[in-house]
Design a protein around this motif. Structure first.
Motif, mmCIF file in Angstrom:
data_model
loop_
_atom_site.group_PDB
_atom_site.id
_atom_site.type_symbol
_atom_site.label_atom_id
_atom_site.label_comp_id
_atom_site.label_asym_id
_atom_site.label_seq_id
_atom_site.Cartn_x
_atom_site.Cartn_y
_atom_site.Cartn_z
ATOM 1 N N PRO A 1 12.376 -5.889 -4.526
ATOM 2 C CA PRO A 1 12.112 -6.417 -5.306
ATOM 3 C C PRO A 1 11.528 -5.494 -6.659
ATOM 4 O O PRO A 1 9.739 -4.871 -6.214
ATOM 5 N N TYR A 2 11.495 -5.152 -7.658
ATOM 6 C CA TYR A 2 10.632 -5.234 -8.671
ATOM 7 C C TYR A 2 9.567 -5.615 -8.554
ATOM 8 O O TYR A 2 8.226 -4.796 -8.654
ATOM 9 N N GLU A 3 8.876 -7.038 -8.582
ATOM 10 C CA GLU A 3 8.265 -7.738 -8.724
ATOM 11 C C GLU A 3 7.167 -6.944 -7.158
ATOM 12 O O GLU A 3 6.045 -6.977 -7.082
ATOM 13 N N THR A 4 7.409 -7.053 -5.921
ATOM 14 C CA THR A 4 7.496 -6.197 -5.130
ATOM 15 C C THR A 4 6.089 -5.328 -5.510
ATOM 16 O O THR A 4 5.312 -4.971 -4.551
ATOM 17 N N TYR A 5 6.715 -4.054 -5.829
ATOM 18 C CA TYR A 5 6.226 -3.018 -6.776
ATOM 19 C C TYR A 5 5.330 -3.324 -7.254
ATOM 20 O O TYR A 5 4.263 -2.635 -7.458
ATOM 21 N N ALA B 1 8.530 11.009 -11.831
ATOM 22 C CA ALA B 1 8.164 9.926 -10.712
ATOM 23 C C ALA B 1 8.263 8.742 -11.255
ATOM 24 O O ALA B 1 9.802 7.581 -9.854
ATOM 25 N N THR B 2 9.043 8.471 -11.882
ATOM 26 C CA THR B 2 10.264 7.336 -12.147
ATOM 27 C C THR B 2 11.567 7.520 -11.808
ATOM 28 O O THR B 2 12.204 6.322 -11.323
ATOM 29 N N VAL B 3 11.952 8.080 -11.536
ATOM 30 C CA VAL B 3 13.232 8.591 -11.076
ATOM 31 C C VAL B 3 13.272 8.417 -9.397
ATOM 32 O O VAL B 3 13.967 7.687 -8.765
ATOM 33 N N LEU B 4 12.289 9.244 -8.875
ATOM 34 C CA LEU B 4 12.139 9.085 -7.517
ATOM 35 C C LEU B 4 11.941 8.010 -7.350
ATOM 36 O O LEU B 4 12.386 7.657 -5.746
ATOM 37 N N LEU B 5 10.679 6.958 -7.926
ATOM 38 C CA LEU B 5 10.457 5.795 -7.135
ATOM 39 C C LEU B 5 11.651 4.326 -7.463
ATOM 40 O O LEU B 5 12.051 4.110 -6.632
ATOM 41 N N GLY B 6 12.536 4.661 -9.068
ATOM 42 C CA GLY B 6 13.244 3.810 -8.840
ATOM 43 C C GLY B 6 14.323 4.201 -7.607
ATOM 44 O O GLY B 6 15.065 3.286 -7.785
ATOM 45 N N GLY B 7 14.430 5.282 -7.399
ATOM 46 C CA GLY B 7 16.056 4.993 -6.578
ATOM 47 C C GLY B 7 15.508 5.101 -4.833
ATOM 48 O O GLY B 7 15.972 4.044 -4.560
ATOM 49 N N LEU B 8 14.317 5.031 -4.711
ATOM 50 C CA LEU B 8 13.664 4.363 -3.536
ATOM 51 C C LEU B 8 13.792 3.148 -3.621
ATOM 52 O O LEU B 8 14.452 2.531 -2.514
ATOM 53 N N THR C 1 4.045 6.826 -4.837
ATOM 54 C CA THR C 1 3.542 6.441 -6.551
ATOM 55 C C THR C 1 2.788 7.445 -7.050
ATOM 56 O O THR C 1 2.963 8.754 -8.415
ATOM 57 N N LEU C 2 1.816 7.164 -6.198
ATOM 58 C CA LEU C 2 0.653 8.986 -6.686
ATOM 59 C C LEU C 2 1.184 10.434 -6.016
ATOM 60 O O LEU C 2 1.118 11.047 -6.755
ATOM 61 N N MET D 1 0.544 -0.968 0.073
ATOM 62 C CA MET D 1 0.011 0.117 0.176
ATOM 63 C C MET D 1 0.481 0.993 -0.073
ATOM 64 O O MET D 1 0.178 2.217 -0.375
ATOM 65 N N ILE D 2 2.259 0.900 0.868
ATOM 66 C CA ILE D 2 2.855 2.359 1.046
ATOM 67 C C ILE D 2 3.306 2.727 -0.571
ATOM 68 O O ILE D 2 3.705 4.145 -0.940
#
Length: 218
Positions: free
Chosen positions: A46-50, A32-39, A7-8, A1-2
């Motif tokens: 793991p990408y699957e979790t995201y 958003a891609t840069v921020l979330l990728g860094g996080l 992402t939003l 959920m976090i």
């Protein structure tokens, strides 16, 4: 959920900054891609979790692409009169993209998985995901490269077209759609509704041409 909330929030932050600062570097999707990728890297998530956490957003991806057809209907008369130029421009632009994404990985000596994923990068990410099953590429990599292709095109192409003196809304729109897909179409709609409509056609043609090329290689 976090991850869904983050992402939003990242996209909302990008939207606010873009409206206030008017910089192409502050594209909400790019930010958003840069921020979330860094996080994801910092937290070693793991990408699957995201992906599982953001499934509610992913479910809207295909309907959002279909919604881009609304301007096509509203401007159908004008677009129909220019169908030959739009068809030729969109097809030629996509084929150039396919040729570059096919030859460049081989010149750079990239692995087979990257080559397969790049083969579908000229199409929008929902189409690239489906075509990955045919090319044998990793779906996540195919979708990521398609999004990166769209981000780069939306960031660079408008200024490049202006530098070349391309100012007609149909020409700018078909180029943005063929190269930068949905993200490019969102960027094109910032210029005008006609540019956005032409971009929708370019995006659809790119999906069709890439699908035919992948099927022919089959």
């Amino acid at each position: 959920m976090i991850w869904l909330a983050l992402t939003l929030l990242a996209f909302a932050l990008g939207t606010v900054l873009q409206v206030r600062l008017r910089s192409p570097l502050l594209n909400p999707t790019l930010l958003a891609t840069v921020l979330l990728g860094g996080l994801l890297l910092l937290t070693r998530t793991p990408y699957e979790t995201y992906t599982r956490a953001t499934e509610p957003i992913s479910a809207f991806l295909a309907p959002a692409v279909v919604a881009l057809a609304v301007p096509l209907y509203r401007l159908r008369g004008l677009l129909a009169r220019q169908w030959q130029a739009l068809l030729l421009g969109g097809t030629a632009g996509t084929l150039v993209g396919v040729a570059v994404d096919t030859l460049l990985p081989r010149v750079l000596g990239l692995g087979l998985d990257a080559q397969r994923a790049l083969a579908t990068a000229p199409a929008t990410s929902p189409v690239a995901l489906q075509l990955a099953q045919i090319t044998g590429a990793t779906p996540a990599l195919a979708a990521t490269l398609a999004v990166l292709s769209g981000l780069l095109g939306a960031l660079v192409l408008p200024a490049f077209l202006t530098l070349l003196g391309v100012r007609h809304p149909l020409a700018r729109g078909i180029a943005l759609g063929a190269v930068a897909h949905g993200i490019g179409t969102a960027r094109a709609r910032e210029e005008s509704e006609l540019t956005g409509a032409a971009s929708s056609i370019g995006m659809g043609l790119a999906a069709l041409v890439v699908t035919l090329v992948v099927a022919a290689r089959g």
